[in-house]
Scaffold this motif. Structure first.
Motif, short mmCIF file in Angstrom:
data_model
loop_
_atom_site.label_atom_id
_atom_site.label_comp_id
_atom_site.label_asym_id
_atom_site.label_seq_id
_atom_site.Cartn_x
_atom_site.Cartn_y
_atom_site.Cartn_z
N GLY A 94 -3.83 -22.13 -8.65
CA GLY A 94 -2.78 -22.43 -9.60
C GLY A 94 -2.08 -21.20 -10.14
N ASP A 95 -2.68 -20.01 -9.97
CA ASP A 95 -2.04 -18.78 -10.42
C ASP A 95 -0.88 -18.43 -9.49
OD1 ASP A 95 -3.73 -18.39 -12.55
OD2 ASP A 95 -5.09 -17.06 -11.48
N THR A 96 0.01 -17.59 -9.99
CA THR A 96 1.12 -17.06 -9.19
C THR A 96 0.94 -15.56 -9.09
OG1 THR A 96 2.62 -18.80 -9.94
CG2 THR A 96 3.62 -16.83 -8.99
N VAL A 97 1.11 -15.02 -7.88
CA VAL A 97 0.86 -13.60 -7.67
C VAL A 97 2.01 -12.94 -6.90
CG1 VAL A 97 -1.64 -13.92 -7.66
CG2 VAL A 97 -0.38 -13.98 -5.49
N GLY A 98 2.02 -11.61 -6.97
CA GLY A 98 2.90 -10.81 -6.16
C GLY A 98 2.04 -10.04 -5.16
N VAL A 99 2.58 -9.75 -4.00
CA VAL A 99 1.84 -9.02 -2.97
C VAL A 99 2.52 -7.68 -2.74
CG1 VAL A 99 1.00 -9.01 -0.60
CG2 VAL A 99 1.15 -11.18 -1.86
N VAL A 100 1.78 -6.60 -3.00
CA VAL A 100 2.30 -5.25 -2.83
C VAL A 100 1.77 -4.68 -1.51
CG1 VAL A 100 2.41 -2.91 -3.77
CG2 VAL A 100 2.38 -4.89 -5.31
N ALA A 101 2.68 -4.18 -0.69
CA ALA A 101 2.30 -3.57 0.59
C ALA A 101 2.36 -2.05 0.43
CB ALA A 101 3.24 -4.02 1.70
N SER A 102 1.28 -1.38 0.81
CA SER A 102 1.20 0.07 0.68
C SER A 102 0.90 0.70 2.04
CB SER A 102 0.12 0.45 -0.33
OG SER A 102 -0.02 1.84 -0.42
N TYR A 103 1.78 1.60 2.46
CA TYR A 103 1.58 2.33 3.71
C TYR A 103 1.46 3.81 3.39
CZ TYR A 103 3.07 -2.00 6.01
OH TYR A 103 3.16 -3.30 6.44
N SER A 104 1.22 4.63 4.38
CA SER A 104 1.06 6.06 4.16
C SER A 104 2.30 6.66 3.51
CB SER A 104 0.79 6.75 5.50
OG SER A 104 0.65 8.15 5.33
N GLY A 105 2.15 7.05 2.24
CA GLY A 105 3.25 7.71 1.56
C GLY A 105 4.26 6.81 0.90
N SER A 106 4.15 5.49 1.03
CA SER A 106 5.13 4.60 0.39
C SER A 106 4.51 3.25 0.10
CB SER A 106 6.34 4.42 1.31
OG SER A 106 5.97 3.76 2.51
N SER A 107 5.14 2.51 -0.82
CA SER A 107 4.67 1.17 -1.16
C SER A 107 5.84 0.36 -1.70
CB SER A 107 3.54 1.22 -2.19
OG SER A 107 4.00 1.82 -3.39
N ALA A 108 5.68 -0.97 -1.69
CA ALA A 108 6.74 -1.84 -2.19
C ALA A 108 6.19 -3.22 -2.45
CB ALA A 108 7.89 -1.91 -1.19
N MET A 109 6.84 -3.95 -3.35
CA MET A 109 6.50 -5.35 -3.58
C MET A 109 7.02 -6.13 -2.37
SD MET A 109 5.11 -7.64 -5.58
CE MET A 109 5.00 -6.97 -7.24
N ALA A 110 6.11 -6.65 -1.56
CA ALA A 110 6.51 -7.34 -0.34
C ALA A 110 6.95 -8.77 -0.61
CB ALA A 110 5.36 -7.32 0.67
N VAL A 111 6.21 -9.48 -1.46
CA VAL A 111 6.50 -10.88 -1.74
C VAL A 111 6.25 -11.16 -3.23
CG1 VAL A 111 6.14 -13.26 -1.01
CG2 VAL A 111 5.60 -11.40 0.56
N ASP A 112 7.14 -11.95 -3.84
CA ASP A 112 6.99 -12.35 -5.24
C ASP A 112 6.73 -13.85 -5.33
OD1 ASP A 112 7.23 -10.26 -7.16
OD2 ASP A 112 9.29 -9.96 -6.50
N GLY A 113 6.14 -14.27 -6.46
CA GLY A 113 6.01 -15.69 -6.75
C GLY A 113 5.18 -16.47 -5.74
N VAL A 147 4.65 -14.58 5.65
CA VAL A 147 3.39 -14.46 6.38
C VAL A 147 3.38 -13.18 7.20
CG1 VAL A 147 1.97 -15.41 8.24
CG2 VAL A 147 2.89 -16.92 6.49
N THR A 148 4.46 -12.94 7.92
CA THR A 148 4.52 -11.77 8.80
C THR A 148 4.46 -10.47 8.00
OG1 THR A 148 6.95 -11.88 8.80
CG2 THR A 148 5.79 -13.00 10.59
N LYS A 149 5.07 -10.46 6.81
CA LYS A 149 5.03 -9.26 5.96
C LYS A 149 3.60 -8.97 5.51
CE LYS A 149 9.66 -9.81 3.93
NZ LYS A 149 10.39 -10.03 2.66
N MET A 203 -1.65 -6.07 5.99
CA MET A 203 -3.10 -6.14 6.13
C MET A 203 -3.57 -5.38 7.36
SD MET A 203 -4.59 -7.82 3.62
CE MET A 203 -6.18 -8.22 4.39
N GLU A 204 -2.81 -5.46 8.44
CA GLU A 204 -3.21 -4.85 9.71
C GLU A 204 -2.95 -3.34 9.74
OE1 GLU A 204 -4.71 -6.08 12.43
OE2 GLU A 204 -4.97 -8.03 11.50
N PHE A 205 -1.82 -2.91 9.17
CA PHE A 205 -1.41 -1.52 9.34
C PHE A 205 -1.29 -0.73 8.03
CE2 PHE A 205 0.54 -4.10 12.75
CZ PHE A 205 -0.15 -3.56 13.84
N GLY A 206 -1.54 -1.37 6.91
CA GLY A 206 -1.48 -0.67 5.63
C GLY A 206 -2.54 -1.20 4.69
#
Length: 225
Positions: free
Chosen positions: A139-158, A188-190, A195-198
Motif C-alpha cells: 500500500g506504500d508508494t515509493v520512488g526508485v533511484v538508479a545509481s551507476y558509476s559516477g551518476s544517479s537519478a530518480m528512475a521511476v516515481d509513484g 520495468v526495463t529501467k 538492478m543488473e548494471f548499477g
C-alpha cells in the motif's frame, strides 16, 4: 592402559583450556575495539516476524543488544513498551533494529495490494538500508533511484508497493527484503537495467512528496553544490 587414559585426559583438558583462553581473548579483543566508543542498547530482531504482528508478541523474536552509537538506527527502540498497541507494518527480518517507523495502528496496516490495471508485478531483492531501513509495507508508494558509476537519478516515481517479504538472513544481520511493486512495461526495463548494471535505492513517498528536480546527478555536480 592407565597411562594412555591419563594422556588422553590431559590432552582433552588442554584442548578445553585452550578454547577457553581463545574465547576470552576474542571477547577481550571485541571489548578493546569498542573501548572509548559510546554505546547504546537497542532491540534487534532475531527471527522473522510477519506483517501485522502485535508488539506485545515480539518478546520471543527480539533481543537487547549493545551497539556503538554510530551503528544505531535513528529512533531505535530500547523497550517494547514504546510500541504498545501497535503492529508491524511489514515483515521484520533478523538483524533489523526496531523503530517506530516499522509499526502502526492495526487498522492502518493493509494486506497485499492488488495489481492496478495495465501494470505488472516486479520483485526486487535489496539490502535493508536501500529500502528505507525496511520500513515499507503493502500500500506504500515509493520512488526508485538508479545509481551507476559516477551518476544517479530518480528512475521511476509513484510506484505502488504490493508486498514486502523477508530476504535471506544469517540470523545476525539483515541480508535484505524482497519488495514487489506494480510498474508499467517501460519502467520495468529501467528498474531491471539498474538492478543488473548499477545499484537501486528506494524512497518512501506520500501525497506531499516533491518529485521535481530528479534529473541525472554526477559526482562532480554533488561536489560543486
Amino acid at each position: 592402559m592407565n597411562k594412555q587414559l591419563l594422556a588422553i585426559g590431559a590432552a582433552v583438558l588442554l584442548a578445553v583450556l585452550g578454547f577457553a583462553a581463545l574465547f576470552a581473548y576474542a571477547k577481550g579483543a571485541d571489548d578493546r575495539a569498542f573501548e572509548g566508543t559510546e554505546r547504546t542498547t537497542v532491540l534487534r530482531v532475531t527471527q522473522e516476524v510477519a506483517t501485522k504482528t502485535p508488539s506485545s508478541e515480539l518478546s520471543a523474536s527480539v533481543e537487547s543488544v549493545e551497539l556503538p552509537k554510530a551503528a544505531v538506527v535513528p529512533g531505535a527502540v530500547t523497550d517494547l513498551s514504546e510500541l504498545e498497541g501497535l503492529v508491524t507494518r511489514g515483515v521484520l527480518v533478523p538483524g533489523d533494529q526496531l523503530t517506530p517507523a516499522k509499526f502502526a495502528e492495526a487498522g492502518d496496516v493493509k494486506g497485499d495490494a492488488a495489481v492496478p490495471k495495465g501494470m505488472q508485478e516486479l520483485s526486487i531483492l535489496l539490502e535493508g538500508q536501500r529500502i528505507v531501513g525496511g520500513a515499507l509495507a503493502a500500500g506504500d508508494t515509493v520512488g526508485v533511484v538508479a545509481s551507476y558509476s559516477g551518476s544517479s537519478a530518480m528512475a521511476v516515481d509513484g510506484v505502488p508497493v504490493l508486498k514486502v517479504d523477508a530476504g535471506v538472513g544469517d540470523g545476525q544481520s539483515t541480508a535484505g527484503a524482497t519488495v514487489t511493486v506494480a510498474v508499467k512495461t517501460a519502467d520495468v526495463t529501467k528498474i531491471v537495467n539498474a538492478m543488473e548494471f548499477g545499484k537501486v535505492w528506494i524512497t518512501k513517498q506520500n501525497e506531499d512528496t516533491d518529485t521535481g528536480g530528479g534529473g541525472v546527478v554526477t559526482s562532480d555536480e554533488v561536489l560543486d553544490r
